[in-house]
Scaffold this motif. Structure first.
Motif, PDB file in Angstrom:
ATOM      1  N   ILE A 187       0.837  -1.201   0.000  1.00 43.70           N
ATOM      2  CA  ILE A 187       0.000   0.000   0.000  1.00 43.70           C
ATOM      3  C   ILE A 187       0.874   1.253   0.000  1.00 43.70           C
ATOM      4  CG2 ILE A 187      -1.709   1.327   1.299  1.00 43.70           C
ATOM      5  CD1 ILE A 187      -2.710  -1.469   2.347  1.00 43.70           C
ATOM      6  N   TYR A 188       1.952   1.220   0.787  1.00 42.76           N
ATOM      7  CA  TYR A 188       2.858   2.374   0.802  1.00 42.76           C
ATOM      8  C   TYR A 188       3.434   2.637  -0.587  1.00 42.76           C
ATOM      9  CZ  TYR A 188       3.082   3.413   5.812  1.00 42.76           C
ATOM     10  OH  TYR A 188       2.785   3.824   7.080  1.00 42.76           O
ATOM     11  N   VAL A 189       3.768   1.577  -1.327  1.00 44.16           N
ATOM     12  CA  VAL A 189       4.267   1.743  -2.694  1.00 44.16           C
ATOM     13  C   VAL A 189       3.227   2.469  -3.544  1.00 44.16           C
ATOM     14  CG1 VAL A 189       4.705   0.481  -4.844  1.00 44.16           C
ATOM     15  CG2 VAL A 189       5.935  -0.151  -2.773  1.00 44.16           C
ATOM     16  N   GLN A 190       1.991   2.034  -3.438  1.00 48.95           N
ATOM     17  CA  GLN A 190       0.925   2.615  -4.251  1.00 48.95           C
ATOM     18  C   GLN A 190       0.638   4.057  -3.861  1.00 48.95           C
ATOM     19  OE1 GLN A 190      -1.973  -0.418  -3.435  1.00 48.95           O
ATOM     20  NE2 GLN A 190      -1.341  -1.694  -5.158  1.00 48.95           N
ATOM     21  N   LEU A 191       0.710   4.352  -2.577  1.00 48.72           N
ATOM     22  CA  LEU A 191       0.486   5.721  -2.115  1.00 48.72           C
ATOM     23  C   LEU A 191       1.644   6.629  -2.529  1.00 48.72           C
ATOM     24  CD1 LEU A 191      -1.069   5.307   1.447  1.00 48.72           C
ATOM     25  CD2 LEU A 191      -2.189   5.431  -0.775  1.00 48.72           C
ATOM     26  N   THR A 192       2.838   6.064  -2.612  1.00 53.52           N
ATOM     27  CA  THR A 192       3.980   6.840  -3.108  1.00 53.52           C
ATOM     28  C   THR A 192       3.703   7.335  -4.513  1.00 53.52           C
ATOM     29  OG1 THR A 192       5.551   5.536  -1.781  1.00 53.52           O
ATOM     30  CG2 THR A 192       6.460   6.808  -3.599  1.00 53.52           C
ATOM     31  N   SER A 193       3.231   6.433  -5.363  1.00 49.66           N
ATOM     32  CA  SER A 193       2.930   6.815  -6.750  1.00 49.66           C
ATOM     33  C   SER A 193       1.826   7.868  -6.802  1.00 49.66           C
ATOM     34  CB  SER A 193       2.514   5.582  -7.553  1.00 49.66           C
ATOM     35  OG  SER A 193       3.594   4.675  -7.661  1.00 49.66           O
ATOM     36  N   ALA A 194       0.780   7.700  -5.988  1.00 49.88           N
ATOM     37  CA  ALA A 194      -0.330   8.651  -5.997  1.00 49.88           C
ATOM     38  C   ALA A 194       0.140  10.050  -5.580  1.00 49.88           C
ATOM     39  CB  ALA A 194      -1.441   8.165  -5.076  1.00 49.88           C
ATOM     40  N   ALA A 195       0.900  10.114  -4.494  1.00 48.21           N
ATOM     41  CA  ALA A 195       1.404  11.406  -4.032  1.00 48.21           C
ATOM     42  C   ALA A 195       2.357  12.013  -5.060  1.00 48.21           C
ATOM     43  CB  ALA A 195       2.108  11.233  -2.681  1.00 48.21           C
ATOM     44  N   PHE A 196       3.141  11.163  -5.710  1.00 51.91           N
ATOM     45  CA  PHE A 196       4.073  11.624  -6.736  1.00 51.91           C
ATOM     46  C   PHE A 196       3.315  12.287  -7.885  1.00 51.91           C
ATOM     47  CE2 PHE A 196       6.676  11.126 -10.531  1.00 51.91           C
ATOM     48  CZ  PHE A 196       7.938  11.487 -10.093  1.00 51.91           C
ATOM     49  N   TYR A 197       2.262  11.632  -8.351  1.00 47.40           N
ATOM     50  CA  TYR A 197       1.494  12.180  -9.468  1.00 47.40           C
ATOM     51  C   TYR A 197       0.787  13.481  -9.091  1.00 47.40           C
ATOM     52  CZ  TYR A 197       2.209   8.096 -12.443  1.00 47.40           C
ATOM     53  OH  TYR A 197       2.763   7.133 -13.229  1.00 47.40           O
ATOM     54  N   LEU A 198       0.481  13.649  -7.818  1.00 44.68           N
ATOM     55  CA  LEU A 198      -0.129  14.891  -7.355  1.00 44.68           C
ATOM     56  C   LEU A 198       0.910  15.994  -7.124  1.00 44.68           C
ATOM     57  CD1 LEU A 198      -2.794  13.528  -4.853  1.00 44.68           C
ATOM     58  CD2 LEU A 198      -3.243  14.780  -6.972  1.00 44.68           C
ATOM     59  N   GLY A 199       2.188  15.635  -7.253  1.00 43.17           N
ATOM     60  CA  GLY A 199       3.248  16.614  -7.065  1.00 43.17           C
ATOM     61  C   GLY A 199       3.616  16.852  -5.617  1.00 43.17           C
ATOM     62  N   ASP A 200       3.132  16.003  -4.716  1.00 45.88           N
ATOM     63  CA  ASP A 200       3.464  16.137  -3.292  1.00 45.88           C
ATOM     64  C   ASP A 200       4.673  15.252  -2.998  1.00 45.88           C
ATOM     65  OD1 ASP A 200       3.604  16.446  -0.586  1.00 45.88           O
ATOM     66  OD2 ASP A 200       1.495  16.043  -0.196  1.00 45.88           O
ATOM     67  N   TYR A 201       5.850  15.740  -3.352  1.00 45.17           N
ATOM     68  CA  TYR A 201       7.059  14.922  -3.283  1.00 45.17           C
ATOM     69  C   TYR A 201       7.515  14.656  -1.851  1.00 45.17           C
ATOM     70  CZ  TYR A 201       7.088  16.277  -8.190  1.00 45.17           C
ATOM     71  OH  TYR A 201       6.728  16.491  -9.489  1.00 45.17           O
ATOM     72  N   ASP A 202       7.272  15.590  -0.951  1.00 45.63           N
ATOM     73  CA  ASP A 202       7.636  15.362   0.446  1.00 45.63           C
ATOM     74  C   ASP A 202       6.868  14.168   1.008  1.00 45.63           C
ATOM     75  OD1 ASP A 202       9.368  17.503   0.395  1.00 45.63           O
ATOM     76  OD2 ASP A 202       7.957  18.909   1.288  1.00 45.63           O
ATOM     77  N   GLN A 203       5.555  14.149   0.753  1.00 44.21           N
ATOM     78  CA  GLN A 203       4.742  13.043   1.257  1.00 44.21           C
ATOM     79  C   GLN A 203       5.103  11.744   0.543  1.00 44.21           C
ATOM     80  OE1 GLN A 203       2.248  13.212   3.929  1.00 44.21           O
ATOM     81  NE2 GLN A 203       2.982  11.111   3.726  1.00 44.21           N
ATOM     82  N   ALA A 204       5.388  11.828  -0.751  1.00 45.04           N
ATOM     83  CA  ALA A 204       5.776  10.634  -1.506  1.00 45.04           C
ATOM     84  C   ALA A 204       7.038  10.013  -0.920  1.00 45.04           C
ATOM     85  CB  ALA A 204       5.999  10.986  -2.976  1.00 45.04           C
ATOM     86  N   LEU A 205       7.973  10.854  -0.509  1.00 45.32           N
ATOM     87  CA  LEU A 205       9.208  10.338   0.071  1.00 45.32           C
ATOM     88  C   LEU A 205       8.948   9.679   1.420  1.00 45.32           C
ATOM     89  CD1 LEU A 205      12.235  10.028  -0.356  1.00 45.32           C
ATOM     90  CD2 LEU A 205      12.565  12.240   0.776  1.00 45.32           C
ATOM     91  N   VAL A 206       8.025  10.222   2.201  1.00 38.71           N
ATOM     92  CA  VAL A 206       7.648   9.601   3.480  1.00 38.71           C
ATOM     93  C   VAL A 206       7.121   8.192   3.238  1.00 38.71           C
ATOM     94  CG1 VAL A 206       6.027   9.683   5.420  1.00 38.71           C
ATOM     95  CG2 VAL A 206       7.189  11.774   4.674  1.00 38.71           C
ATOM     96  N   TYR A 207       6.221   8.062   2.271  1.00 35.77           N
ATOM     97  CA  TYR A 207       5.661   6.745   1.944  1.00 35.77           C
ATOM     98  C   TYR A 207       6.748   5.782   1.467  1.00 35.77           C
ATOM     99  CZ  TYR A 207       0.940   8.848   1.891  1.00 35.77           C
ATOM    100  OH  TYR A 207      -0.239   9.464   2.215  1.00 35.77           O
ATOM    101  N   ALA A 208       7.601   6.258   0.546  1.00 38.22           N
ATOM    102  CA  ALA A 208       8.643   5.393  -0.012  1.00 38.22           C
ATOM    103  C   ALA A 208       9.614   4.929   1.060  1.00 38.22           C
ATOM    104  CB  ALA A 208       9.400   6.124  -1.131  1.00 38.22           C
ATOM    105  N   ASN A 209       9.987   5.835   1.964  1.00 37.19           N
ATOM    106  CA  ASN A 209      10.909   5.470   3.036  1.00 37.19           C
ATOM    107  C   ASN A 209      10.289   4.439   3.975  1.00 37.19           C
ATOM    108  OD1 ASN A 209      12.942   7.169   2.161  1.00 37.19           O
ATOM    109  ND2 ASN A 209      12.356   8.862   3.476  1.00 37.19           N
ATOM    110  N   ARG A 210       8.998   4.582   4.230  1.00 31.33           N
ATOM    111  CA  ARG A 210       8.326   3.619   5.117  1.00 31.33           C
ATOM    112  C   ARG A 210       8.266   2.244   4.471  1.00 31.33           C
ATOM    113  NH1 ARG A 210       8.014   1.113   9.452  1.00 31.33           N
ATOM    114  NH2 ARG A 210       5.950   0.450  10.160  1.00 31.33           N
ATOM    115  N   CYS A 211       7.992   2.215   3.163  1.00 32.57           N
ATOM    116  CA  CYS A 211       8.004   0.935   2.451  1.00 32.57           C
ATOM    117  C   CYS A 211       9.403   0.326   2.473  1.00 32.57           C
ATOM    118  CB  CYS A 211       7.546   1.133   1.007  1.00 32.57           C
ATOM    119  SG  CYS A 211       7.528  -0.398   0.050  1.00 32.57           S
ATOM    120  N   HIS A 212      10.397   1.170   2.307  1.00 30.10           N
ATOM    121  CA  HIS A 212      11.794   0.734   2.373  1.00 30.10           C
ATOM    122  C   HIS A 212      12.063   0.039   3.709  1.00 30.10           C
ATOM    123  CE1 HIS A 212      16.273   1.981   1.651  1.00 30.10           C
ATOM    124  NE2 HIS A 212      16.205   0.964   2.489  1.00 30.10           N
TER     125      HIS A 212
END
Length: 283
Positions: free
Chosen positions: A67-92
């Motif tokens: 789910i974190y992977v998918q939310l990373t992509s969603a936030a990325f497409y919305l241009g919210d890169y800070d939040q996308a990085l939070v999601y990606a790091n948590r998935c990591h």
């Protein structure tokens, strides 16, 4: 830019049992593909947040990481890169110790994409270099773990190529090589949209190298294959840049305006800004 801190979003479901949690998670995954196709990114963030809570409460770390992977992509497409990085790091963090390393590789290439996008906004070489480093780490993990997934491998090469190509001081030769390898992988995976997306990226490399005939060739080849507005928008931007480079200003304006309308309809704020900047440059 829309700022969304997903863990704080109020979720409509009240989770009372493991059965409730499983139902919420399964419903989210069932709806994800259709929401992605219709680019309902905010809805993915809202329903995904509920699914994350359910995954945590029911002790399902694999689902949580996915789910974190998918939310990373969603936030990325919305241009919210800070939040996308939070999601990606948590998935990591979650997926690094999984027996199946595929999610870990996905987390890494998404981290690379976010660092690259952030660098595009702040212009810092450190962010560009971090994007390359993380993409290279993803490739190393993929190769060392013996993963056999052509689509996943293609995404790793794509993001490595983009990390080089998007950097104004990057290595375009390395970018071209990585994109070519991504195309090979996507061909094996029969991933049409990814093939088109990578071809457009390769066309931009040709443009930067002033190989305008090859850029036009790419555009002519991919246009008839495009079935989504987002890909059409991306090729609009490339073609508008090409027309500027060859001094066909009227056509550049026409194509850029078409792309701007697409970006606005998609709610693609970063792309909208790029088209506006391009038109301002022309005028």
């Amino acid at each position: 830019m829309t700022t969304i801190t997903a863990p704080a979003i109020n979720t409509p479901q009240f989770i009372q049992s493991v059965d409730d949690s499983i139902r919420i998670i399964e419903t989210y995954f069932k709806n994800f593909e259709s929401l992605t196709k219709s680019e309902e990114w905010n809805e993915i963030l809202i329903s995904g947040t509920a699914a994350l809570e359910a995954a945590r409460k029911s002790g399902r770390p694999q689902d949580e990481a996915k789910i974190y992977v998918q939310l990373t992509s969603a936030a990325f497409y919305l241009g919210d890169y800070d939040q996308a990085l939070v999601y990606a790091n948590r998935c990591h963090e979650l997926s690094e110790k999984f027996e199946d390393p595929a999610l870990f590789v996905r987390a890494l290439y998404l981290e690379s994409a976010v660092h690259r996008a952030t660098a595009g906004k702040n212009g810092e070489q450190a962010s560009y270099m971090r994007a390359v480093q993380v993409a290279e780490e993803a490739l190393t993990v993929y190769q060392m773990k013996g993963i056999d997934n052509s689509s996943l491998q293609g995404k790793v090469y794509f993001n490595l190529g983009a990390a080089h190509a998007d950097n104004p001081e990057g290595d375009l030769v390395k970018a071209g090589v990585a994109y070519a390898k991504a195309l090979q992988c996507y061909t094996l995976a029969h991933a049409t949209d990814d093939l088109i997306r990578t071809s457009i990226r390769l066309g931009k490399v040709y443009l930067l190298q002033k190989r305008y005939d090859l850029t036009q060739k790419v555009i002519n080849e991919v246009r008839p294959q495009i079935e989504t507005e987002r890909l059409a928008m991306h090729v609009d931007y490339l073609e508008a840049q090409l027309k500027i480079a060859v001094d066909d200003v009227d056509e550049a304006i026409k194509i850029a305006k078409t792309g701007l309308v697409r970006a606005q309809a998609l709610g693609a704020k970063e792309d909208e800004s790029r088209f506006i900047s391009l038109l301002q440059k022309i005028y």
